[in-house]
Design a protein around this motif. Structure first.
Motif, short mmCIF file in Angstrom:
data_model
loop_
_atom_site.label_atom_id
_atom_site.label_comp_id
_atom_site.label_asym_id
_atom_site.label_seq_id
_atom_site.Cartn_x
_atom_site.Cartn_y
_atom_site.Cartn_z
N UNK A 72 -1.00 6.40 9.73
CA UNK A 72 -1.45 6.09 8.37
C UNK A 72 -0.23 6.12 7.46
N UNK A 73 0.13 4.96 6.94
CA UNK A 73 1.31 4.85 6.12
C UNK A 73 1.07 5.43 4.73
N UNK A 74 2.05 5.26 3.84
CA UNK A 74 2.08 5.97 2.57
C UNK A 74 1.18 5.33 1.50
N UNK A 75 0.82 6.16 0.52
CA UNK A 75 0.25 5.72 -0.75
C UNK A 75 -1.10 5.01 -0.60
N UNK A 76 -1.93 5.54 0.28
CA UNK A 76 -3.30 5.04 0.41
C UNK A 76 -4.26 5.97 -0.31
N UNK A 77 -5.39 5.41 -0.71
CA UNK A 77 -6.48 6.18 -1.31
C UNK A 77 -7.67 6.08 -0.39
N UNK A 94 -3.43 0.83 0.72
CA UNK A 94 -4.80 0.39 0.95
C UNK A 94 -5.76 1.28 0.17
N UNK A 95 -6.98 0.77 -0.02
CA UNK A 95 -8.05 1.55 -0.65
C UNK A 95 -9.24 1.54 0.30
N UNK A 96 -9.60 2.71 0.79
CA UNK A 96 -10.68 2.84 1.76
C UNK A 96 -11.73 3.76 1.16
N UNK A 111 -2.51 -3.32 1.22
CA UNK A 111 -3.31 -3.85 0.11
C UNK A 111 -4.76 -4.17 0.49
N UNK A 112 -5.16 -3.88 1.72
CA UNK A 112 -6.55 -4.07 2.12
C UNK A 112 -7.47 -3.19 1.28
N UNK A 113 -8.67 -3.70 1.01
CA UNK A 113 -9.72 -2.93 0.35
C UNK A 113 -10.92 -2.88 1.29
N UNK A 114 -11.36 -1.68 1.63
CA UNK A 114 -12.56 -1.49 2.44
C UNK A 114 -13.50 -0.59 1.65
N UNK A 115 -14.65 -1.11 1.27
CA UNK A 115 -15.54 -0.38 0.38
C UNK A 115 -16.44 0.59 1.14
N UNK A 116 -17.18 1.38 0.37
CA UNK A 116 -18.01 2.45 0.92
C UNK A 116 -18.92 1.96 2.05
N UNK A 117 -18.98 2.77 3.10
CA UNK A 117 -19.95 2.53 4.16
C UNK A 117 -19.65 1.37 5.08
N UNK A 118 -18.50 0.73 4.94
CA UNK A 118 -18.17 -0.37 5.84
C UNK A 118 -17.83 0.17 7.23
N UNK A 119 -17.99 -0.69 8.23
CA UNK A 119 -17.82 -0.31 9.64
C UNK A 119 -16.91 -1.34 10.28
N UNK A 120 -15.78 -0.88 10.81
CA UNK A 120 -14.79 -1.76 11.41
C UNK A 120 -14.72 -1.43 12.90
N UNK A 121 -15.06 -2.40 13.76
CA UNK A 121 -15.11 -2.17 15.19
C UNK A 121 -13.73 -2.06 15.83
N UNK A 122 -13.70 -1.77 17.13
CA UNK A 122 -12.42 -1.62 17.83
C UNK A 122 -11.65 -2.93 17.93
N UNK A 123 -10.33 -2.82 17.87
CA UNK A 123 -9.42 -3.96 18.05
C UNK A 123 -9.56 -5.02 16.96
#
Length: 204
Positions: A72-77, A94-96, A111-123
């Motif tokens: 996990x790189x720097x300066x994420x929320x 990023x904002x997760x 710079x990715x944004x992933x909002x509440x409750x999202x689900x990201x599968x493997x690979x």
């Protein structure tokens, strides 16, 4: 419990009841950074599994978990109740949101944004550069945004600038080249909408 082999840098604030396993590194300053000290905050009840590296300047909520060797790189929320799987890479800025699950061996670029409750599968691979390694590519990055409650299936690739709508579902192996409407089910390469999640045999 903090393992004796873990390295915790200065300016790291850990909440209560955290488990830090063997050979974890938390708070390492990124190469070339020479600004003000970067504070790293991780909330209560974290479980950071072995060989995970968390760079400086992250702000992470309660009940955070990683698999082994997450990076996990720097300066994420990062919000509360987030899980980041084994060998997954999260780049900087990023904002997760809260309640996000990112499975093993996924790539989440800067710079990715992933909002509440999202689900990201493997690979899963998210991208942010339309013309990688071209002149000025780093100055023209375009982030992916995964809206609240969306589900991204295994081995999906999402191209730069795509917005995945709220509670949308992306089928495994899809290549997503354009915005996905809210509550849409999309599959294929290039991914196309085939139905609404309201037509699936479960309620979402």
């Amino acid at each position: 419990m903090i393992s004796s082999t873990a390295i915790i840098y200065p300016n790291v604030i850990l909440g209560e009841n955290c488990t830090i396993e063997d050979f974890v590194i938390i708070g390492v300053v990124p190469t070339g950074y020479d600004g003000e000290p970067l504070e790293t905050v991780i909330g209560d009840n974290a479980v950071i599994r072995s060989h995970t590296v968390i760079y400086a300047g992250n702000t992470i909520g309660n009940n955070f978990q990683t698999g082994n060797k997450a990076n996990i790189r720097e300066l994420n929320l990062i919000g509360h109740n987030v899980s980041i799987g084994t060998l997954t890479v999260v780049e900087h800025h990023t904002a997760i949101g809260s309640g996000v699950r990112i499975h093993s061996q996924s790539f989440i670029p800067e710079f990715t944004i992933i909002e509440n409750g999202a689900w990201i599968g493997p690979n899963v691979v998210l991208t942010n550069s339309k013309y990688p390694n071209s002149p000025g590519a780093k100055e023209s990055l375009t982030n992916v945004c995964v809206r609240e409650g969306a589900v991204v299936g295994a081995n999906v690739t999402i191209l730069p600038g795509v917005v995945v709508g709220e509670k949308a579902l992306i089928g495994a192996g899809s290549v997503v080249v354009k915005h996905v409407p809210d509550r849409a089910v999309v599959v294929g390469n290039p991914a196309k909408a085939v139905k609404s999640i309201d037509e699936l045999p479960y309620r979402a």
